[in-house]
Design an enzyme around this catalytic site. Structure first.
Site, PDB file in Angstrom:
ATOM      1  N   THR A 127      74.852  48.222 -18.029  1.00 53.88           N
ATOM      2  CA  THR A 127      73.842  47.812 -17.047  1.00 53.88           C
ATOM      3  C   THR A 127      74.322  46.678 -16.148  1.00 53.88           C
ATOM      4  OG1 THR A 127      71.754  46.574 -16.889  1.00 53.88           O
ATOM      5  CG2 THR A 127      72.900  46.446 -18.958  1.00 53.88           C
ATOM      6  N   GLU A 129      72.719  44.234 -15.513  1.00 60.32           N
ATOM      7  CA  GLU A 129      72.237  42.974 -16.109  1.00 60.32           C
ATOM      8  C   GLU A 129      73.400  42.215 -16.765  1.00 60.32           C
ATOM      9  OE1 GLU A 129      68.927  40.517 -16.398  1.00 60.32           O
ATOM     10  OE2 GLU A 129      69.093  42.452 -15.388  1.00 60.32           O
ATOM     11  N   TYR A 150      69.170  40.303 -23.645  1.00 63.00           N
ATOM     12  CA  TYR A 150      69.393  41.732 -23.401  1.00 63.00           C
ATOM     13  C   TYR A 150      70.771  41.962 -22.770  1.00 63.00           C
ATOM     14  CZ  TYR A 150      69.128  46.123 -20.775  1.00 63.00           C
ATOM     15  OH  TYR A 150      69.405  47.349 -20.230  1.00 63.00           O
ATOM     16  N   LYS A 154      73.877  44.057 -24.325  1.00 65.94           N
ATOM     17  CA  LYS A 154      74.461  45.198 -23.621  1.00 65.94           C
ATOM     18  C   LYS A 154      75.971  45.007 -23.412  1.00 65.94           C
ATOM     19  CE  LYS A 154      71.595  48.570 -22.584  1.00 65.94           C
ATOM     20  NZ  LYS A 154      71.881  49.955 -22.979  1.00 65.94           N
TER      21      LYS A 154
HETATM   22  P1  GDP Z   1      65.191  44.028 -14.740  1.00 67.28           P
HETATM   23  O1  GDP Z   1      66.017  43.878 -13.495  1.00 67.28           O
HETATM   24  O2  GDP Z   1      65.745  44.999 -15.727  1.00 67.28           O
HETATM   25  O3  GDP Z   1      64.847  42.731 -15.378  1.00 67.28           O
HETATM   26  O4  GDP Z   1      63.831  44.757 -14.245  1.00 67.28           O
HETATM   27  P2  GDP Z   1      62.326  44.239 -14.116  1.00 67.28           P
HETATM   28  O5  GDP Z   1      61.603  45.301 -13.358  1.00 67.28           O
HETATM   29  O6  GDP Z   1      61.744  43.876 -15.445  1.00 67.28           O
HETATM   30  O7  GDP Z   1      62.417  42.896 -13.231  1.00 67.28           O
HETATM   31  C1  GDP Z   1      62.998  42.883 -11.954  1.00 67.28           C
HETATM   32  C2  GDP Z   1      62.759  41.540 -11.292  1.00 67.28           C
HETATM   33  O8  GDP Z   1      61.370  41.410 -10.967  1.00 67.28           O
HETATM   34  C3  GDP Z   1      63.101  40.317 -12.152  1.00 67.28           C
HETATM   35  O9  GDP Z   1      63.777  39.362 -11.361  1.00 67.28           O
HETATM   36  C4  GDP Z   1      61.741  39.776 -12.569  1.00 67.28           C
HETATM   37  O10 GDP Z   1      61.713  38.363 -12.817  1.00 67.28           O
HETATM   38  C5  GDP Z   1      60.921  40.116 -11.334  1.00 67.28           C
HETATM   39  N1  GDP Z   1      59.469  40.127 -11.595  1.00 67.28           N
HETATM   40  C6  GDP Z   1      58.515  39.441 -10.898  1.00 67.28           C
HETATM   41  N2  GDP Z   1      57.308  39.654 -11.410  1.00 67.28           N
HETATM   42  C7  GDP Z   1      57.469  40.489 -12.472  1.00 67.28           C
HETATM   43  C8  GDP Z   1      56.550  41.071 -13.404  1.00 67.28           C
HETATM   44  O11 GDP Z   1      55.346  40.843 -13.374  1.00 67.28           O
HETATM   45  N3  GDP Z   1      57.100  41.898 -14.350  1.00 67.28           N
HETATM   46  C9  GDP Z   1      58.450  42.161 -14.395  1.00 67.28           C
HETATM   47  N4  GDP Z   1      58.919  43.004 -15.324  1.00 67.28           N
HETATM   48  N5  GDP Z   1      59.333  41.616 -13.543  1.00 67.28           N
HETATM   49  C10 GDP Z   1      58.846  40.788 -12.580  1.00 67.28           C
END
Ligand code: GDP
Length: 323
Positions: A127, A129, A150, A154
């Site tokens: 990933t 990430e 995470y 990974k």
């Molecule tokens: P990731 O890239 O695998 O962490 O995918 P996510 O969809 O969980 O998060 C993507 C980005 O959106 C990260 O930078 C989060 O901090 C931001 N983000 C902002 N608000 C939210 C929220 O309410 N939920 C999640 N999951 N991410 C959020």
């Protein structure tokens, strides 16, 4: 010729279910490893039930022997290790469990393949990430600097896949996939949280969407396009690692704007609240990938645009509520 056989861990997840659909369309016999639980989560795999070329098998990435048993039953030519504790935020709450499933899970599948002793091609779900906060564009040579438990877990999976390739001459590949989303994405991920929220706002079931950090950008692609690349990597003569990305980065605000536009709302800011509980101890603010190697060697490229993907996701969430 005998049909090819594939085993997928993480079958009930977004990628697992899309990959199963894809492999079945290619004529594979597909097995999906599923954790036993009293409440089954088969929302994403509804299409697979009743397909005579598909079988669920009970197994668990935290249980070495269960994986070996699943291999002996499924006799796969290809194994796709997509199972993981995959939600970045949750990895701060359960770092040890995340390391165990997301990191050591890969080791256990590789050990099971070794023990089983047959030639099996192995795909590891790596990933973006693992890059953490990056500047510019990341490719297969970019230094890793993970920012979450995470991402660290990974990275273990990524290196052990490479190490077993070099140590035991196994056909192991890692696909370093940048964010990819679809209508099957878990509701806790920001993209699906937004498209579901937009659908609820349209139906008058919800007034706001409560988010965390809005100052974030991702290279978002469409999951069904991305699972094809996993299969392509295993059809090559030599095992190799590949970055899979669109090469285009969008701010979360762009995502919000397009999703709200779908229901005729242009002042989306009015509908967004923020809460610290959705902010992370450390976030990744920007990701952009360079998939030149995949384009060149695999002839892979993304088919679905950012706008099309959001449109599919919003329409699907609206349809679900209509039901
Ligand atoms: P990731 O890239 O695998 O962490 O995918 P996510 O969809 O969980 O998060 C993507 C980005 O959106 C990260 O930078 C989060 O901090 C931001 N983000 C902002 N608000 C939210 C929220 O309410 N939920 C999640 N999951 N991410 C959020």
């Amino acid at each position: 010729m005998d049909k090819k056989r594939a085993l997928i861990t993480g079958i009930t997840g977004m990628d697992g279910s899309h990959l199963a659909d894809f492999l079945l369309s290619k004529g594979y016999i597909v097995f999906g490893m599923e954790r036993r639980s009293s409440q089954k989560n088969r929302e994403n795999t509804k299409l697979l039930e009743g397909n005579s070329n598909f079988t669920f098998l009970n197994g668990d990435l935290s249980d070495q022997n269960s994986i070996l048993r699943v291999l002996k039953i499924s006799k796969p030519n290809e194994v796709y290790n997509l199972g993981a504790q995959s939600f970045v935020s949750e990895s701060w709450n359960t770092p040890e469990q995340t390391a165990n499933i997301t990191g050591l899970g890969a080791l256990r599948v590789l050990e099971a393949i070794r023990e089983y002793g047959e030639d099996i091609k192995y795909y590891q779900a790596s990933t973006s990430e693992m890059f953490g906060n990056m500047k510019g564009v990341a490719n297969e040579h970019t230094i890793f600097n993970p920012r979450s438990p995470y991402g660290v877990a990974k990275l273990y999976g990524h290196w052990i896949t490479k190490n077993y390739r070099e140590s035991y001459n196994m056909f192991n590949v890692s696909g370093i996939l940048f964010n990819h989303e679809s209508e099957r994405r878990g509701i806790e991920f920001v993209t699906r949280k937004i498209t579901d929220g937009v659908a609820r706002i349209k139906h008058g079931l919800q007034d706001n969407i409560i988010l965390g950090n809005l100052e974030t950008s991702r290279d978002w692609g469409y999951a069904p396009d991305y699972v094809e690349s996993m299969w392509m990597m295993l059809q090559q003569d030599k095992p190799n690692d590949y970055v899979i990305a669109t090469g285009q980065t969008h701010e979360l605000r762009d995502f919000l704007s397009i999703a709200f536009e779908k229901i005729g709302i242009s002042n989306w800011e009015k509908y967004i609240l923020q809460d610290k509980k959705f902010m992370r101890p450390a976030d990744v603010y920007y990701l952009k990938g360079d998939a030149t190697k995949a384009k060149h060697n695999l002839d892979w490229k993304p088919k679905t645009s950012f706008e099309e993907m959001i449109s599919i996701m919003v329409d699907n969430d609206i349809r679900k509520l209509n039901k």
